[in-house]
Design a protein around this motif. Structure first.
Motif, PDB file in Angstrom:
ATOM      1  N   ARG A  72       0.814  -1.209   0.000  1.00 47.06           N
ATOM      2  CA  ARG A  72       0.000   0.000   0.000  1.00 47.06           C
ATOM      3  C   ARG A  72       0.851   1.263   0.000  1.00 47.06           C
ATOM      4  O   ARG A  72       0.393   2.320   0.417  1.00 47.06           O
ATOM      5  CB  ARG A  72      -0.915   0.000   1.232  1.00 47.06           C
ATOM      6  CG  ARG A  72      -1.822  -1.212   1.286  1.00 47.06           C
ATOM      7  CD  ARG A  72      -2.665  -1.196   2.538  1.00 47.06           C
ATOM      8  NE  ARG A  72      -3.560  -0.063   2.551  1.00 47.06           N
ATOM      9  CZ  ARG A  72      -4.396   0.199   3.575  1.00 47.06           C
ATOM     10  NH1 ARG A  72      -4.407  -0.578   4.629  1.00 47.06           N
ATOM     11  NH2 ARG A  72      -5.200   1.241   3.526  1.00 47.06           N
ATOM     12  N   ALA A  73       2.070   1.180  -0.474  1.00 46.97           N
ATOM     13  CA  ALA A  73       2.926   2.369  -0.503  1.00 46.97           C
ATOM     14  C   ALA A  73       2.352   3.391  -1.459  1.00 46.97           C
ATOM     15  O   ALA A  73       1.539   3.082  -2.316  1.00 46.97           O
ATOM     16  CB  ALA A  73       4.343   1.976  -0.912  1.00 46.97           C
ATOM     17  N   GLY A  74       2.823   4.630  -1.292  1.00 42.01           N
ATOM     18  CA  GLY A  74       2.147   5.732  -1.965  1.00 42.01           C
ATOM     19  C   GLY A  74       2.459   5.885  -3.428  1.00 42.01           C
ATOM     20  O   GLY A  74       2.905   6.952  -3.850  1.00 42.01           O
ATOM     21  N   LEU A  75       2.251   4.874  -4.233  1.00 45.24           N
ATOM     22  CA  LEU A  75       2.501   5.002  -5.661  1.00 45.24           C
ATOM     23  C   LEU A  75       1.452   5.872  -6.329  1.00 45.24           C
ATOM     24  O   LEU A  75       1.761   6.605  -7.276  1.00 45.24           O
ATOM     25  CB  LEU A  75       2.534   3.614  -6.306  1.00 45.24           C
ATOM     26  CG  LEU A  75       2.786   3.583  -7.817  1.00 45.24           C
ATOM     27  CD1 LEU A  75       4.152   4.185  -8.131  1.00 45.24           C
ATOM     28  CD2 LEU A  75       2.698   2.165  -8.359  1.00 45.24           C
ATOM     29  N   LEU A  76       0.207   5.823  -5.847  1.00 47.59           N
ATOM     30  CA  LEU A  76      -0.860   6.542  -6.537  1.00 47.59           C
ATOM     31  C   LEU A  76      -0.616   8.042  -6.549  1.00 47.59           C
ATOM     32  O   LEU A  76      -0.816   8.699  -7.565  1.00 47.59           O
ATOM     33  CB  LEU A  76      -2.208   6.225  -5.875  1.00 47.59           C
ATOM     34  CG  LEU A  76      -3.421   6.903  -6.506  1.00 47.59           C
ATOM     35  CD1 LEU A  76      -3.560   6.507  -7.966  1.00 47.59           C
ATOM     36  CD2 LEU A  76      -4.687   6.575  -5.744  1.00 47.59           C
ATOM     37  N   VAL A  77      -0.187   8.609  -5.424  1.00 50.27           N
ATOM     38  CA  VAL A  77       0.011  10.061  -5.394  1.00 50.27           C
ATOM     39  C   VAL A  77       1.202  10.484  -6.249  1.00 50.27           C
ATOM     40  O   VAL A  77       1.311  11.659  -6.626  1.00 50.27           O
ATOM     41  CB  VAL A  77       0.198  10.557  -3.944  1.00 50.27           C
ATOM     42  CG1 VAL A  77      -1.058  10.320  -3.136  1.00 50.27           C
ATOM     43  CG2 VAL A  77       1.394   9.889  -3.293  1.00 50.27           C
ATOM     44  N   TRP A  78       2.094   9.531  -6.557  1.00 49.45           N
ATOM     45  CA  TRP A  78       3.228   9.834  -7.430  1.00 49.45           C
ATOM     46  C   TRP A  78       2.912   9.561  -8.903  1.00 49.45           C
ATOM     47  O   TRP A  78       3.686   9.951  -9.780  1.00 49.45           O
ATOM     48  CB  TRP A  78       4.449   9.021  -7.020  1.00 49.45           C
ATOM     49  CG  TRP A  78       5.033   9.429  -5.707  1.00 49.45           C
ATOM     50  CD1 TRP A  78       4.690   8.958  -4.470  1.00 49.45           C
ATOM     51  CD2 TRP A  78       6.054  10.404  -5.492  1.00 49.45           C
ATOM     52  NE1 TRP A  78       5.437   9.569  -3.503  1.00 49.45           N
ATOM     53  CE2 TRP A  78       6.292  10.459  -4.100  1.00 49.45           C
ATOM     54  CE3 TRP A  78       6.796  11.222  -6.322  1.00 49.45           C
ATOM     55  CZ2 TRP A  78       7.241  11.321  -3.530  1.00 49.45           C
ATOM     56  CZ3 TRP A  78       7.748  12.079  -5.772  1.00 49.45           C
ATOM     57  CH2 TRP A  78       7.955  12.121  -4.392  1.00 49.45           C
ATOM     58  N   ALA A  79       1.817   8.874  -9.170  1.00 46.76           N
ATOM     59  CA  ALA A  79       1.512   8.482 -10.545  1.00 46.76           C
ATOM     60  C   ALA A  79       1.394   9.679 -11.496  1.00 46.76           C
ATOM     61  O   ALA A  79       1.945   9.647 -12.604  1.00 46.76           O
ATOM     62  CB  ALA A  79       0.237   7.635 -10.581  1.00 46.76           C
ATOM     63  N   PRO A  80       0.677  10.780 -11.123  1.00 47.52           N
ATOM     64  CA  PRO A  80       0.614  11.914 -12.061  1.00 47.52           C
ATOM     65  C   PRO A  80       1.976  12.498 -12.397  1.00 47.52           C
ATOM     66  O   PRO A  80       2.224  12.883 -13.542  1.00 47.52           O
ATOM     67  CB  PRO A  80      -0.270  12.928 -11.317  1.00 47.52           C
ATOM     68  CG  PRO A  80      -1.075  12.116 -10.360  1.00 47.52           C
ATOM     69  CD  PRO A  80      -0.177  11.001  -9.944  1.00 47.52           C
ATOM     70  N   LEU A  81       2.876  12.547 -11.395  1.00 46.21           N
ATOM     71  CA  LEU A  81       4.204  13.088 -11.672  1.00 46.21           C
ATOM     72  C   LEU A  81       4.964  12.182 -12.634  1.00 46.21           C
ATOM     73  O   LEU A  81       5.606  12.672 -13.582  1.00 46.21           O
ATOM     74  CB  LEU A  81       4.981  13.245 -10.365  1.00 46.21           C
ATOM     75  CG  LEU A  81       6.435  13.714 -10.507  1.00 46.21           C
ATOM     76  CD1 LEU A  81       6.498  15.093 -11.140  1.00 46.21           C
ATOM     77  CD2 LEU A  81       7.131  13.716  -9.147  1.00 46.21           C
ATOM     78  N   CYS A  82       4.886  10.877 -12.416  1.00 42.51           N
ATOM     79  CA  CYS A  82       5.592   9.948 -13.310  1.00 42.51           C
ATOM     80  C   CYS A  82       5.029  10.030 -14.727  1.00 42.51           C
ATOM     81  O   CYS A  82       5.783  10.059 -15.708  1.00 42.51           O
ATOM     82  CB  CYS A  82       5.481   8.528 -12.766  1.00 42.51           C
ATOM     83  SG  CYS A  82       6.263   8.284 -11.152  1.00 42.51           S
ATOM     84  N   LEU A  83       3.710  10.062 -14.846  1.00 40.71           N
ATOM     85  CA  LEU A  83       3.104  10.211 -16.170  1.00 40.71           C
ATOM     86  C   LEU A  83       3.534  11.515 -16.821  1.00 40.71           C
ATOM     87  O   LEU A  83       3.814  11.576 -18.024  1.00 40.71           O
ATOM     88  CB  LEU A  83       1.582  10.152 -16.055  1.00 40.71           C
ATOM     89  CG  LEU A  83       0.959   8.790 -15.732  1.00 40.71           C
ATOM     90  CD1 LEU A  83      -0.525   8.966 -15.400  1.00 40.71           C
ATOM     91  CD2 LEU A  83       1.104   7.840 -16.911  1.00 40.71           C
ATOM     92  N   SER A  84       3.586  12.583 -16.018  1.00 36.89           N
ATOM     93  CA  SER A  84       3.955  13.897 -16.555  1.00 36.89           C
ATOM     94  C   SER A  84       5.375  13.911 -17.095  1.00 36.89           C
ATOM     95  O   SER A  84       5.665  14.582 -18.093  1.00 36.89           O
ATOM     96  CB  SER A  84       3.790  14.975 -15.475  1.00 36.89           C
ATOM     97  OG  SER A  84       2.448  15.062 -15.050  1.00 36.89           O
ATOM     98  N   LEU A  85       6.271  13.178 -16.444  1.00 36.08           N
ATOM     99  CA  LEU A  85       7.646  13.124 -16.945  1.00 36.08           C
ATOM    100  C   LEU A  85       7.695  12.510 -18.336  1.00 36.08           C
ATOM    101  O   LEU A  85       8.422  12.992 -19.221  1.00 36.08           O
ATOM    102  CB  LEU A  85       8.512  12.326 -15.975  1.00 36.08           C
ATOM    103  CG  LEU A  85       8.749  12.967 -14.600  1.00 36.08           C
ATOM    104  CD1 LEU A  85       9.553  12.026 -13.715  1.00 36.08           C
ATOM    105  CD2 LEU A  85       9.457  14.308 -14.736  1.00 36.08           C
ATOM    106  N   GLY A  86       6.925  11.439 -18.552  1.00 39.40           N
ATOM    107  CA  GLY A  86       6.886  10.837 -19.882  1.00 39.40           C
ATOM    108  C   GLY A  86       6.206  11.721 -20.898  1.00 39.40           C
ATOM    109  O   GLY A  86       6.690  11.872 -22.037  1.00 39.40           O
ATOM    110  N   ILE A  87       5.086  12.344 -20.524  1.00 38.62           N
ATOM    111  CA  ILE A  87       4.380  13.232 -21.450  1.00 38.62           C
ATOM    112  C   ILE A  87       5.236  14.446 -21.783  1.00 38.62           C
ATOM    113  O   ILE A  87       5.334  14.867 -22.950  1.00 38.62           O
ATOM    114  CB  ILE A  87       3.037  13.659 -20.834  1.00 38.62           C
ATOM    115  CG1 ILE A  87       2.120  12.445 -20.661  1.00 38.62           C
ATOM    116  CG2 ILE A  87       2.353  14.710 -21.708  1.00 38.62           C
ATOM    117  CD1 ILE A  87       0.885  12.737 -19.840  1.00 38.62           C
TER     118      ILE A  87
END
Length: 783
Positions: free
Chosen positions: A42-57
């Motif tokens: 249950r580590a906090g991957l979800l709150v980091w997901a937009p940032l990770c997606l943004s780096l690729g976009i």
């Protein structure tokens, strides 16, 4: 392992299993201390997901070349491998082969890399999904199409957007899917849905006014807008709009017209924009007043309006249902979860609002945020948390990756996330204040935090900062939430009964107050401060750094690596600020058509001529200069007559030739050396010891910028900055089969009987960039 075993149980019904999966998705990133094994799951991957997606976009948009299918395939395999590696790290932690903390870190890094790859792939998929033919030649002739939208340009001219376009002698494969035309006469625009015929001018979407500036071609490409132009001739309705019971565009414009007539004046136009999204009645002077007072976000349907509408409907329904449970009929339903029924009603109201407004990119973004928050209520989760914001941002970035580079997306999520991070601290200290002051203090504090979070973004995109925006919003936003939006909902409910007049009267009072406050605040001295445009790297560097630092500092458990990440994020913000403050504006700017040149002087940029309003205004705004084009053209720096302007740069002569005599003067002017800018094409054999920047040189390079370094001029072109992408290069589009056809422009692009081929001067009437959806008039071309 016992903590993990507790989650395993007997078989569940499909409905409860789905509900548990949805709840588990929201639980990802829950900020609380858990057992080591549970933290792995249950580590906090979800709150980091937009940032990770943004780096690729962001990486996809920053490319200077269009990636090919082979690159996409390799990246997809790499992303899948990274995701599998994250799963392997998790299993290694669960079995004890790897320490919990190391497994957690490895999983987060691997899954973050996979999400970045997914963001890159989503951006590429979206670009090819919306790809449509783009006009790459100038056209004059008959135009036919269906009216799908009506709006108003920055010059207060009505504009129509057409689809199902037919151009004479242009094959369908090369015909743009949508075009936009300015109406230069005073005729009323045709009704939406009608088929129209006219004779007009069309041209390609214009590139940036300067290298690194806002590229309208990119925004138009994702809006499937393939050409812009104007007409001086009457628009003939070839076929009226077909009868349609659920025509959102027609209903929106009819309701907007009715509201403007019922309320009257600009307050009626603003009320219509708030409730229907129809801003065609708002004069440009009103828009400018709203910008100068930092209230312009209110006249555009955004998260503020959507949340106010949903909150009012939710509160009203919940109160009504709770009161109904006290009646004899309602006692049978006592104990039911009325808040969930209210959330469903609010979701239905928000959906209707989205449909009526036309579903533009900002409105879709706002609806997704509200829908996620209402969905959290339905599954017994907190409506306002970083998880809900992360889910909304992730959904938007996957479905519409182009939203990342728009100021609306950046400012909305910056404000929302900052307020959510503030709320826990406010909750701990709010009880110390008297209850009478809590509401006012919360309003002031939330406006201040949201303003501080969005001010750098707004300044970077729009090159201006409204100094008294906090005061204006404090005076207007409460009236919006307490009077305007509730009155609009009540008016919509009473309209079928013919009883909407009192609600519209109340709504008019609220919008009149907003206009009064806007005019008052905009009239104060120093209300607007101009800000020079930053380097394109400032926003992505500073935004990424601020996001990393805030997410790490907001987490309850901070380890050594987390502190290093926070320090790196803060360092990135400081570096971005240093780049912005240390930036140097070009000494010389030349427009893409050679019609304007701007020389930086001690008094500001001096224009060779006040031509090309959009180009000149963009240059001055990017300089942080509030002067008009006429005032900048009157500054010292240029000498000579109107057709031949002379200046000096780096000790060499600089000459700008325009008009019919410009080409004839080229030979004698070029003999003195230096730089000669010619509006038009140089005649054969006119070369000399000078650098000639004519149509032949500027067409492939686009706008140019020059900096003086050690007595030499260092050039940078728009083509170098933008590269060859789907929205910039006809060659790339043809390679992908978009608008494929003969390379030679069709016959309709040339003069025909009864018409003329438009010159570049004529195309200035197209009002091209003004009013682009959710885009700045000037600013950044890259994320």
């Amino acid at each position: 392992m016992a903590a993990i075993a507790r989650h395993a149980g007997p078989a569940q019904r499909p409905g409860s299993r789905i509900r548990d999966l949805v709840r588990a998705a929201f639980a990802m990133g829950e900020a609380r201390a858990v057992l080591p094994g549970d933290r792995i799951a249950r580590a906090g991957l979800l709150v980091w997901a937009p940032l990770c997606l943004s780096l690729g976009i962001g990486a996809w948009f920053a490319l200077r070349i269009e990636p090919g299918m082979a690159f996409y395939a390799v990246l997809a395999l790499a992303g899948a491998g990274a995701w599998a590696a994250g799963g392997a790290a998790r299993r290694a932690g669960m079995t004890g082969r790897l320490g919990w903390d190391n497994a957690d870190l490895a999983r987060m890094i691997a899954h973050g890399a996979a999400l970045a790859a997914l963001g890159f792939l989503c951006a590429g998929f979206r670009a090819h999904q919306v790809a449509a033919p783009v006009l790459d030649f100038r056209y004059y002739g008959p135009i036919e199409g269906r009216v799908v939208d009506i709006d108003r340009s920055a010059r207060d001219r009505m504009r129509i957007t057409l689809d199902r376009v037919v151009l004479r002698d242009t094959p369908p494969a090369r015909t743009p899917e949508r075009i936009r035309l300015s109406l230069t006469d005073q005729q009323a625009p045709p009704p939406p849905g009608s088929r129209v015929m006219l004779t007009g001018h069309l041209g390609p979407n214009p590139g940036p006014a300067e290298p690194g500036g806002f590229d309208f071609r990119q925004a138009a490409f994702f809006a499937r807008l393939g050409a812009v132009g104007y007409t001086r001739n009457p628009v003939v309705i070839a076929a009226p709009p077909p009868p349609a019971s659920f025509d959102a565009t027609g209903l929106r414009l009819r309701l907007g017209r009715a509201m403007r007539e019922a309320i009257g004046g600009q307050e009626g136009a603003v009320a219509a924009a708030l409730m229907t999204g129809d801003r065609s009645g708002i004069a440009e002077a009103t828009n400018q007043t709203m910008r100068d007072s930092n209230l312009y976000h209110i006249v555009s349907i955004s998260g503020l309006h959507m949340s106010m509408l949903a909150a009012f409907v939710y509160g009203a329904l919940r109160l009504a249902l709770a009161a109904g449970q006290a009646t004899p009929w309602g006692r049978r339903h006592a104990g039911r979860a009325v808040h969930k029924a209210a959330a469903l009603g609010a979701l239905a109201a928000a959906s209707a609002y989205l449909w009526l407004s036309g579903g533009g990119v900002p409105t879709n973004r706002s609806f997704l945020m509200v829908a996620v928050m209402l969905g959290a209520i339905l599954i017994d989760r907190r409506a306002m948390s970083l998880r809900t914001v992360a889910v909304a941002a992730t959904a938007i970035l996957i479905t519409a990756p182009e939203a990342l580079v728009t100021p609306g997306f950046q400012m909305s999520f910056a404000a929302t996330a900052s307020l959510i991070m503030l709320f826990p601290a406010w909750s701990r200290h709010a009880d110390r204040l008297p209850w009478v002051l809590r509401g006012a203090a919360m309003l002031v504090l939330s406006s201040l935090i949201a303003g501080l979070a969005t001010a750098p973004i707004a300044a970077a995109h729009f090159n201006r900062s409204a100094q008294y925006g906090l005061i204006a919003n404090l005076l207007v936003v409460p009236v919006m939430g307490a009077v305007v939006m509730p009155a609009g909902v009540i008016a919509a409910l009473l309209a079928p009964l013919g009883l909407s007049a009192p609600a519209l009267w109340a709504m008019g009072l609220g919008t009149r107050w907003m206009l009064y406050v806007g005019e008052m605040v905009a009239g104060w001295g120093g209300s607007v401060v101009a800000v020079a445009a930053p380097h394109w790297s400032v926003l992505p560097l500073g935004g990424t750094g601020a996001t990393v630092a805030l997410l790490v500092l907001h987490a309850p458990v901070r380890r050594g690596l987390s502190r290093c990440a926070a320090a790196a994020g803060i360092a990135a913000v400081i570096a971005a600020a240093a780049i912005w403050l240390g930036g140097e504006r070009p000494a010389l700017l030349i427009s893409a058509d050679g019609g304007a040149a701007g020389l930086m002087t001690a008094l500001g940029r001096a224009l060779s001529r006040p031509a090309g309003a959009f180009v000149a205004d963009s240059w001055l705004r990017a300089d942080g200069d509030t002067a008009s084009a006429e005032a900048a053209a009157a500054r010292p720096g240029w000498e000579g007559g109107r057709a031949m302007r002379v200046a000096s740069l780096a000790g060499a002569p600089l000459v700008h030739l325009t008009g019919r005599t410009g080409a004839a003067r080229l030979a004698e002017t070029c003999a003195a050396g230096g730089i000669v800018v010619l509006q038009g094409r140089a005649p054969p054999g006119a070369a000399g010891p000078c650098l000639v920047l004519d149509e032949a040189a500027l067409r492939p390079s686009g706008a140019r910028a020059g900096w003086v370094r050690n007595g030499q001029i260092m050039w940078r072109t728009a083509a170098e900055m933008e590269g060859e992408r789907l929205w910039t290069s006809a060659r790339v589009r043809r390679a992908w089969g978009i608008g494929a056809g003969a390379h030679r422009p069709p016959a309709a692009a040339h003069p025909s009987k009864g018409g003329r081929r438009p010159g570049r001067k004529g195309m200035a009437h197209a009002d091209i960039p003004a009013g682009a959806p959710d885009m700045p008039a000037s600013g950044l071309a890259h994320p």
